[in-house]
Design a protein around this motif. Structure first.
Motif, PDB file in Angstrom:
ATOM      1  N   ARG A 295      43.575  10.547  89.471  1.00 47.32           N
ATOM      2  CA  ARG A 295      44.906  10.892  89.946  1.00 47.32           C
ATOM      3  C   ARG A 295      45.867  10.848  88.764  1.00 47.32           C
ATOM      4  N   THR A 296      46.522  11.954  88.538  1.00 44.08           N
ATOM      5  CA  THR A 296      47.435  12.064  87.410  1.00 44.08           C
ATOM      6  C   THR A 296      48.739  11.322  87.706  1.00 44.08           C
ATOM      7  N   PRO A 297      49.562  11.067  86.683  1.00 47.00           N
ATOM      8  CA  PRO A 297      50.866  10.436  86.926  1.00 47.00           C
ATOM      9  C   PRO A 297      51.754  11.257  87.862  1.00 47.00           C
ATOM     10  N   GLU A 298      51.495  12.560  87.955  1.00 45.85           N
ATOM     11  CA  GLU A 298      52.257  13.434  88.858  1.00 45.85           C
ATOM     12  C   GLU A 298      51.669  13.452  90.260  1.00 45.85           C
ATOM     13  N   LYS A 299      50.667  12.558  90.514  1.00 39.68           N
ATOM     14  CA  LYS A 299      50.000  12.404  91.819  1.00 39.68           C
ATOM     15  C   LYS A 299      49.168  13.618  92.202  1.00 39.68           C
ATOM     16  N   GLU A 300      48.639  14.315  91.226  1.00 37.65           N
ATOM     17  CA  GLU A 300      47.680  15.386  91.475  1.00 37.65           C
ATOM     18  C   GLU A 300      46.271  14.811  91.331  1.00 37.65           C
ATOM     19  N   TYR A 301      45.341  15.271  92.184  1.00 36.53           N
ATOM     20  CA  TYR A 301      43.999  14.717  92.190  1.00 36.53           C
ATOM     21  C   TYR A 301      43.007  15.691  91.569  1.00 36.53           C
ATOM     22  N   ILE A 302      42.153  15.138  90.714  1.00 37.45           N
ATOM     23  CA  ILE A 302      41.076  15.923  90.088  1.00 37.45           C
ATOM     24  C   ILE A 302      39.756  15.327  90.554  1.00 37.45           C
ATOM     25  N   ILE A 303      38.959  16.131  91.239  1.00 34.62           N
ATOM     26  CA  ILE A 303      37.661  15.671  91.736  1.00 34.62           C
ATOM     27  C   ILE A 303      36.609  15.863  90.648  1.00 34.62           C
ATOM     28  N   ASN A 304      35.771  14.846  90.461  1.00 30.58           N
ATOM     29  CA  ASN A 304      34.701  14.874  89.466  1.00 30.58           C
ATOM     30  C   ASN A 304      35.234  15.296  88.089  1.00 30.58           C
ATOM     31  N   PRO A 305      36.130  14.521  87.514  1.00 30.81           N
ATOM     32  CA  PRO A 305      36.755  14.897  86.240  1.00 30.81           C
ATOM     33  C   PRO A 305      35.761  14.919  85.079  1.00 30.81           C
ATOM     34  N   GLU A 306      36.076  15.704  84.069  1.00 33.75           N
ATOM     35  CA  GLU A 306      35.241  15.804  82.871  1.00 33.75           C
ATOM     36  C   GLU A 306      35.317  14.485  82.093  1.00 33.75           C
ATOM     37  N   ALA A 307      34.251  14.175  81.361  1.00 39.05           N
ATOM     38  CA  ALA A 307      34.211  12.950  80.547  1.00 39.05           C
ATOM     39  C   ALA A 307      35.232  12.991  79.427  1.00 39.05           C
ATOM     40  N   SER A 308      35.668  14.175  79.059  1.00 42.82           N
ATOM     41  CA  SER A 308      36.628  14.332  77.961  1.00 42.82           C
ATOM     42  C   SER A 308      38.084  14.199  78.435  1.00 42.82           C
ATOM     43  N   LEU A 309      38.283  13.974  79.733  1.00 41.60           N
ATOM     44  CA  LEU A 309      39.637  13.867  80.270  1.00 41.60           C
ATOM     45  C   LEU A 309      40.345  12.644  79.679  1.00 41.60           C
ATOM     46  N   LYS A 310      41.571  12.831  79.199  1.00 43.91           N
ATOM     47  CA  LYS A 310      42.336  11.746  78.581  1.00 43.91           C
ATOM     48  C   LYS A 310      42.993  10.882  79.667  1.00 43.91           C
ATOM     49  N   LEU A 311      42.924   9.574  79.493  1.00 41.79           N
ATOM     50  CA  LEU A 311      43.498   8.622  80.446  1.00 41.79           C
ATOM     51  C   LEU A 311      44.967   8.383  80.109  1.00 41.79           C
ATOM     52  N   GLU A 312      45.852   8.786  81.026  1.00 46.47           N
ATOM     53  CA  GLU A 312      47.294   8.648  80.801  1.00 46.47           C
ATOM     54  C   GLU A 312      47.849   7.429  81.525  1.00 46.47           C
ATOM     55  N   ALA A 313      48.891   6.851  80.949  1.00 50.41           N
ATOM     56  CA  ALA A 313      49.584   5.739  81.616  1.00 50.41           C
ATOM     57  C   ALA A 313      50.151   6.223  82.950  1.00 50.41           C
ATOM     58  N   GLY A 314      50.011   5.407  83.993  1.00 46.98           N
ATOM     59  CA  GLY A 314      50.508   5.775  85.309  1.00 46.98           C
ATOM     60  C   GLY A 314      49.497   6.506  86.166  1.00 46.98           C
ATOM     61  N   SER A 315      48.301   6.732  85.622  1.00 50.96           N
ATOM     62  CA  SER A 315      47.260   7.433  86.381  1.00 50.96           C
ATOM     63  C   SER A 315      46.249   6.433  86.939  1.00 50.96           C
ATOM     64  N   ASN A 316      45.377   6.906  87.823  1.00 55.06           N
ATOM     65  CA  ASN A 316      44.357   6.063  88.442  1.00 55.06           C
ATOM     66  C   ASN A 316      42.998   6.745  88.392  1.00 55.06           C
ATOM     67  N   LEU A 317      41.957   5.923  88.309  1.00 53.02           N
ATOM     68  CA  LEU A 317      40.583   6.409  88.431  1.00 53.02           C
ATOM     69  C   LEU A 317      40.027   6.015  89.790  1.00 53.02           C
ATOM     70  N   ILE A 318      39.226   6.876  90.393  1.00 51.63           N
ATOM     71  CA  ILE A 318      38.521   6.554  91.632  1.00 51.63           C
ATOM     72  C   ILE A 318      37.049   6.466  91.282  1.00 51.63           C
ATOM     73  N   VAL A 319      36.473   5.293  91.573  1.00 54.51           N
ATOM     74  CA  VAL A 319      35.130   4.976  91.082  1.00 54.51           C
ATOM     75  C   VAL A 319      34.181   4.740  92.247  1.00 54.51           C
ATOM     76  N   LEU A 320      32.932   5.250  92.103  1.00 55.20           N
ATOM     77  CA  LEU A 320      31.902   5.099  93.130  1.00 55.20           C
ATOM     78  C   LEU A 320      30.770   4.236  92.577  1.00 55.20           C
ATOM     79  N   GLY A 321      30.245   3.343  93.400  1.00 53.95           N
ATOM     80  CA  GLY A 321      29.131   2.510  92.969  1.00 53.95           C
ATOM     81  C   GLY A 321      28.568   1.706  94.112  1.00 53.95           C
ATOM     82  N   ARG A 322      27.444   1.068  93.882  1.00 56.42           N
ATOM     83  CA  ARG A 322      26.880   0.160  94.873  1.00 56.42           C
ATOM     84  C   ARG A 322      27.706  -1.131  94.879  1.00 56.42           C
TER      85      ARG A 322
END
Length: 333
Positions: A295-322
């Protein structure tokens, strides 16, 4: 406080104070007593203790004292009766409980307010409880308030559509508000009131009718949920893609040992990861978890983001795991 008890107590306090004032003034002005002597004579007279006079009484002092005794007997009898009834009725201890709860609420910051303890409200509370989030429930049904008290849940008894009730619930310091009242009109009033009191508070509202959706959004609701529509759509999707829905239904965000999904705020990560990439974070290797959303700081959602995506302040990651991988993620970050 019950208004009848409140009125009687205030009257009793007023008349008791008035008798004390009349007694002190009478002895001081009519009979030239000093303030301390006048106060002493008034107190021993109205309490009927029976200590000796400051000096022998004349006829005028005796008449004044008789009048003071008779008036104080009636007034203090009324005061004792009112306060005793107040204690016996449980109002006194109820007020102590309300003040204690209010002090606890006043200490909260960044909590969630849940308006309505109906079916949807209870579901919301169960989810907040499982994730150990601070919350306050606003409810006006006295029977439901008793249930909340029995469960040890912080609550405010009152109408959630009013400024006063929401302020008591801590709207000025709240981060989220969930309004799950049965009436769309009431939910609309809650949204308007909450949005006016705290612009930064994220508001989530329940809606029964599709025509209410746009009104609630215009009023300031960040999200509008229609339980009936969601239920029907979910059932139809089970016919179209049953395995996909079954898999999604098995995912959970509850508890410390059962979660499959986690939200990671970039601002909560060590500063060295800001403006780095998802690849640099290397969650897969460190925890076994996979980043499935951003989720970008502008509250836009990117599904399955690329590994090269830069992590910006104010953004969130959604993580899946056991569950055990999510637990490891929490320990690490």
């Amino acid at each position: 406080m019950n208004k009848v008890f409140q009125s009687r107590l205030y009257k009793a306090i007023f008349f008791s104070s008035l008798v004390l004032l009349i007694g002190v003034s009478g002895y001081a002005l009519l009979f030239d007593y000093s303030f301390i002597d006048a106060l002493y004579m008034t107190v021993i007279t109205i309490t009927t203790i029976g200590f000796g006079e400051v000096h022998p009484f004349g006829t005028g002092e005796k008449v004044f004292t008789i009048g003071l005794i008779l008036s104080s007997l009636f007034i203090f009898g009324y005061a004792v009766s009112s306060f005793s009834e107040y204690l016996i009725s449980g109002q006194f201890f109820q007020q102590l409980k309300i003040k204690k709860v209010q002090r606890m609420i006043d200490k909260l910051n960044g909590h969630t307010i849940v308006c309505g303890y109906g079916r949807n409200g209870r579901q919301a509370i169960a989810k907040l409880k499982s994730y150990k989030k601070d919350f306050v429930v606003v409810e006006k049904d006295k029977e439901l308030i008793k249930r909340l008290d029995a469960e040890g849940i912080l609550n405010i008894e009152g109408d959630a559509t009013t400024d006063e009730t929401l302020i008591k619930a801590g709207i000025l310091n709240a981060n989220y508000l969930i309004t799950a009242l049965p009436s769309d009109a009431d939910n609309l009033f809650v949204v308007l009131t909450a949005n006016q009191l705290n612009k930064k508070c994220k508001i989530i509202s329940r809606a029964s009718k599709e025509t209410s959706y746009s009104k609630l959004k215009i009023a300031g609701a960040d999200n509008v949920i229609m339980p009936d529509k969601l239920g029907g759509a979910h059932m139809a999707t089970l016919v179209i893609t049953p395995d996909v829905i079954e898999f999604v239904d098995r995912l959970t965000i509850e508890g410390d040992t059962t979660a499959n999904l986690e939200e990671v705020a970039i601002d909560d990560l060590p500063s060295k990861y800001v403006d780095r990439t998802i690849l640099d974070l290397d969650l897969r290797k460190k925890t076994g978890c996979t980043v499935i959303g951003y989720r970008t700081p502008e509250k836009e959602y990117i599904i399955n983001p690329e590994a090269s995506l830069k992590l910006e302040a104010g953004s969130n990651l959604i993580v899946l795991g056991r569950p055990e991988q999510i637990t490891k993620l929490r320990e690490l970050f």
